[in-house]
Design a protein around this motif. Structure first.
Motif, PDB file in Angstrom:
ATOM      1  N   LEU A 222      26.446  -4.754  33.636  1.00  0.00           N
ATOM      2  CA  LEU A 222      27.635  -4.313  32.905  1.00  0.00           C
ATOM      3  C   LEU A 222      28.719  -3.809  33.862  1.00  0.00           C
ATOM      4  N   ARG A 223      28.314  -2.999  34.835  1.00  0.00           N
ATOM      5  CA  ARG A 223      29.295  -2.434  35.762  1.00  0.00           C
ATOM      6  C   ARG A 223      29.857  -3.501  36.707  1.00  0.00           C
ATOM      7  N   SER A 224      29.151  -4.639  36.835  1.00  0.00           N
ATOM      8  CA  SER A 224      29.687  -5.720  37.679  1.00  0.00           C
ATOM      9  C   SER A 224      30.809  -6.476  36.956  1.00  0.00           C
ATOM     10  N   GLN A 225      30.986  -6.190  35.660  1.00  0.00           N
ATOM     11  CA  GLN A 225      31.992  -6.893  34.851  1.00  0.00           C
ATOM     12  C   GLN A 225      33.015  -5.878  34.341  1.00  0.00           C
ATOM     13  N   PRO A 226      34.045  -5.563  35.139  1.00  0.00           N
ATOM     14  CA  PRO A 226      34.993  -4.513  34.732  1.00  0.00           C
ATOM     15  C   PRO A 226      35.579  -4.715  33.334  1.00  0.00           C
ATOM     16  N   GLN A 227      35.750  -5.986  32.937  1.00  0.00           N
ATOM     17  CA  GLN A 227      36.357  -6.208  31.597  1.00  0.00           C
ATOM     18  C   GLN A 227      35.455  -5.715  30.473  1.00  0.00           C
ATOM     19  N   LEU A 228      34.215  -5.392  30.782  1.00  0.00           N
ATOM     20  CA  LEU A 228      33.295  -4.891  29.747  1.00  0.00           C
ATOM     21  C   LEU A 228      33.374  -3.376  29.580  1.00  0.00           C
ATOM     22  N   TRP A 229      34.154  -2.708  30.429  1.00  0.00           N
ATOM     23  CA  TRP A 229      34.230  -1.253  30.244  1.00  0.00           C
ATOM     24  C   TRP A 229      35.577  -0.626  30.584  1.00  0.00           C
ATOM     25  N   ASN A 230      36.494  -1.380  31.219  1.00  0.00           N
ATOM     26  CA  ASN A 230      37.713  -0.688  31.648  1.00  0.00           C
ATOM     27  C   ASN A 230      38.968  -0.975  30.824  1.00  0.00           C
ATOM     28  N   ASN A 231      38.795  -1.353  29.570  1.00  0.00           N
ATOM     29  CA  ASN A 231      39.994  -1.565  28.741  1.00  0.00           C
ATOM     30  C   ASN A 231      39.720  -1.089  27.313  1.00  0.00           C
ATOM     31  N   TRP A 232      40.765  -1.014  26.502  1.00  0.00           N
ATOM     32  CA  TRP A 232      40.602  -0.372  25.191  1.00  0.00           C
ATOM     33  C   TRP A 232      39.735  -1.177  24.239  1.00  0.00           C
ATOM     34  N   THR A 233      39.767  -2.527  24.326  1.00  0.00           N
ATOM     35  CA  THR A 233      38.905  -3.293  23.398  1.00  0.00           C
ATOM     36  C   THR A 233      37.437  -3.036  23.723  1.00  0.00           C
ATOM     37  N   ALA A 234      37.127  -3.000  25.024  1.00  0.00           N
ATOM     38  CA  ALA A 234      35.741  -2.714  25.421  1.00  0.00           C
ATOM     39  C   ALA A 234      35.321  -1.351  24.881  1.00  0.00           C
ATOM     40  N   ARG A 235      36.224  -0.390  24.969  1.00  0.00           N
ATOM     41  CA  ARG A 235      35.892   0.968  24.489  1.00  0.00           C
ATOM     42  C   ARG A 235      35.596   0.972  22.990  1.00  0.00           C
ATOM     43  N   LEU A 236      36.367   0.174  22.244  1.00  0.00           N
ATOM     44  CA  LEU A 236      36.126   0.117  20.785  1.00  0.00           C
ATOM     45  C   LEU A 236      34.772  -0.541  20.485  1.00  0.00           C
ATOM     46  N   TRP A 237      34.453  -1.614  21.240  1.00  0.00           N
ATOM     47  CA  TRP A 237      33.159  -2.276  21.037  1.00  0.00           C
ATOM     48  C   TRP A 237      32.002  -1.341  21.398  1.00  0.00           C
ATOM     49  N   ILE A 238      32.163  -0.614  22.493  1.00  0.00           N
ATOM     50  CA  ILE A 238      31.082   0.281  22.933  1.00  0.00           C
ATOM     51  C   ILE A 238      30.834   1.359  21.878  1.00  0.00           C
ATOM     52  N   ARG A 239      31.906   1.926  21.329  1.00  0.00           N
ATOM     53  CA  ARG A 239      31.757   2.918  20.253  1.00  0.00           C
ATOM     54  C   ARG A 239      30.992   2.319  19.088  1.00  0.00           C
ATOM     55  N   PHE A 240      31.349   1.070  18.764  1.00  0.00           N
ATOM     56  CA  PHE A 240      30.695   0.403  17.644  1.00  0.00           C
ATOM     57  C   PHE A 240      29.191   0.206  17.918  1.00  0.00           C
ATOM     58  N   PHE A 241      28.863  -0.299  19.118  1.00  0.00           N
ATOM     59  CA  PHE A 241      27.449  -0.588  19.389  1.00  0.00           C
ATOM     60  C   PHE A 241      26.617   0.689  19.508  1.00  0.00           C
ATOM     61  N   LEU A 242      27.189   1.724  20.104  1.00  0.00           N
ATOM     62  CA  LEU A 242      26.457   3.003  20.152  1.00  0.00           C
ATOM     63  C   LEU A 242      26.137   3.464  18.732  1.00  0.00           C
ATOM     64  N   LEU A 243      27.142   3.424  17.880  1.00  0.00           N
ATOM     65  CA  LEU A 243      26.935   3.886  16.507  1.00  0.00           C
ATOM     66  C   LEU A 243      25.948   2.992  15.765  1.00  0.00           C
ATOM     67  N   ALA A 244      26.083   1.673  15.929  1.00  0.00           N
ATOM     68  CA  ALA A 244      25.190   0.746  15.222  1.00  0.00           C
ATOM     69  C   ALA A 244      23.739   0.994  15.630  1.00  0.00           C
ATOM     70  N   VAL A 245      23.507   1.187  16.938  1.00  0.00           N
ATOM     71  CA  VAL A 245      22.136   1.403  17.415  1.00  0.00           C
ATOM     72  C   VAL A 245      21.600   2.741  16.896  1.00  0.00           C
ATOM     73  N   PHE A 246      22.430   3.775  16.908  1.00  0.00           N
ATOM     74  CA  PHE A 246      21.964   5.095  16.450  1.00  0.00           C
ATOM     75  C   PHE A 246      21.726   5.114  14.932  1.00  0.00           C
ATOM     76  N   ALA A 247      22.595   4.432  14.188  1.00  0.00           N
ATOM     77  CA  ALA A 247      22.404   4.395  12.731  1.00  0.00           C
ATOM     78  C   ALA A 247      21.130   3.621  12.392  1.00  0.00           C
ATOM     79  N   THR A 248      20.926   2.493  13.066  1.00  0.00           N
ATOM     80  CA  THR A 248      19.705   1.714  12.819  1.00  0.00           C
ATOM     81  C   THR A 248      18.476   2.549  13.148  1.00  0.00           C
ATOM     82  N   HIS A 249      18.552   3.292  14.256  1.00  0.00           N
ATOM     83  CA  HIS A 249      17.402   4.118  14.639  1.00  0.00           C
ATOM     84  C   HIS A 249      17.115   5.164  13.568  1.00  0.00           C
ATOM     85  N   THR A 250      18.161   5.841  13.118  1.00  0.00           N
ATOM     86  CA  THR A 250      17.974   6.878  12.093  1.00  0.00           C
ATOM     87  C   THR A 250      17.337   6.282  10.844  1.00  0.00           C
ATOM     88  N   ILE A 251      17.889   5.162  10.394  1.00  0.00           N
ATOM     89  CA  ILE A 251      17.382   4.551   9.160  1.00  0.00           C
ATOM     90  C   ILE A 251      15.912   4.158   9.314  1.00  0.00           C
TER      91      ILE A 251
END
Ligand SMILES: [Fe+2]
Ligand SMILES: [Fe+2]
Length: 358
Positions: A222-251
């Motif tokens: 992931l860190r070898s691919q700056p476009q996966l973490w250094n721009n606003w779209t990446a940040r929105l996706w990361i927020r989404f995936f963190l939440l999706a994984v945590f919600a699935t875990h809780t359920i």
């Protein structure tokens, strides 16, 4: 008091072979991706770290770990009733997700062999680990006179297509959450050995180190691919995936309260701890993490779980299709609403912390 669903009686494919559970949004998925795009990833920005991790994977520290020793060789017929059903369900879910990792990594290593030998090696070593994990869990299922037909599963499951960036986010998170899930069960059983009703749990310490290394590999990728973490779209996706994984875990934790209670684990405390630790760990990979200390954070996650239990109760009821459909609207909307509110909680910036540490 935490409500739970009764684990249904396992359905058989043929004698001793368990039919896989019906696929839902929450059952472990099988993935496919754009292999060509993965082969063409330019990893030069983080090649040294990636090489070091691949050498760790090659060293295969756990090659002698997955041995079924004497303690496994006995009858397990004394595990009965709901405890047995809940344990089988836990084993099946874990085995399926390990096997799903194996299939994806194996295919990646096969397709990348000529074009990107370093990544192909990494995927090959990780497939080796996941095959061991899945095999070990399946043998545990066989101890309870039921196992999964993994080749049947390979052919009959639907494969979900994820673009490489989604694969990197989700596999990174599932490896790290897998690490925390296993290590916290292990630590608990070590402190409370009276709950070890089956010797699998004491294998988790080294086992989770495999998942940790897999997670580290995905972090480096992931860190070898700056476009996966250094721009606003990446940040929105990361927020989404963190939440999706945590919600699935809780359920899934709240669906399996019986299992956690059978090993003396408090489901809510366990769920919160797994999520907090995974969230903190992911600060090393992501430019942001979620604010798990926000007063509404876990409450809203549990509201998703409450509504999911309502949906399951409606599905299992004997009402007409149309009644079920209508009754499902309010709990479904409630889940969407709580997820949206969770998504909008201001995240914690980790990139600025990284800068100050530097
Ligand atoms: Fe694994
Ligand atoms: Fe793994």
């Amino acid at each position: 008091m935490i409500k739970s669903l009764e684990t249904p009686e396992p359905q058989l494919l043929k004698p001793g072979i368990k039919a896989p559970v019906q696929e839902t949004l929450l059952t472990p998925r099988f993935y496919t991706t754009d292999f060509e795009a993965v082969a063409n990833l330019d990893i030069s920005a983080n090649e040294t770290e990636l090489r070091a991790i691949v050498e760790e994977l090659r060293a295969d520290y756990n090659r002698h770990h997955f041995v079924r020793d004497e303690e496994f060789k006995q009858s397990w017929d004394h595990i009965t009733g709901e405890k047995r059903r809940a344990f089988i369900d836990f084993l099946e879910r874990s085995c399926t997700s390990e096997f799903s990792g194996f299939l994806l990594f194996k295919e990646l290593s096969r397709r990348l062999k000529d074009k990107n030998p370093l990544l192909a090696d990494a995927f090959n070593f990780m497939a080796r680990d996941e095959a061991r994990h899945a095999g070990f869990l399946n043998k545990s299922m066989a101890d309870l006179n039921l196992s999964l037909d993994l080749s049947y599963l390979t052919k009959h499951r639907t494969y979900t297509f994820f673009p490489p960036e989604w694969i990197i986010y989700t596999v990174y998170l599932s490896e790290k959450i897998g690490y925390w899930r296993y290590i916290l069960v292990h630590r608990h059983i070590q402190a409370n050995p009276e709950y070890q009703f089956y010797p699998l749990f004491r294998k988790f310490e080294s086992w989770c180190q495999d998942e940790n290394r897999h997670g580290d590999f995905f972090k480096a990728l992931l860190r070898s691919q700056p476009q996966l973490w250094n721009n606003w779209t990446a940040r929105l996706w990361i927020r989404f995936f963190l939440l999706a994984v945590f919600a699935t875990h809780t359920i899934t934790v709240f669906e399996r309260v019986t299992f956690y209670e059978s090993i003396g684990i408090h489901p809510r405390k366990y769920n919160n701890k797994v999520i907090q630790e995974t969230n903190n760990t992911s600060a090393r990979a992501f430019p942001l993490i979620l604010n798990t200390n926000h007063p509404e954070f876990f409450w809203r996650l549990e509201q998703c779980s409450e509504n999911n239990l309502k949906l399951a109760a409606i599905s299992n009821s004997k009402r007409s299709k149309i009644t079920k459909f209508l009754q499902k609207i309010p709990p479904s909307l409630a889940i969407v609403w709580h997820m949206l509110r969770l998504y909008l909680i201001k995240p914690i910036d980790t990139e600025s912390i990284r800068e100050t540490v530097r």
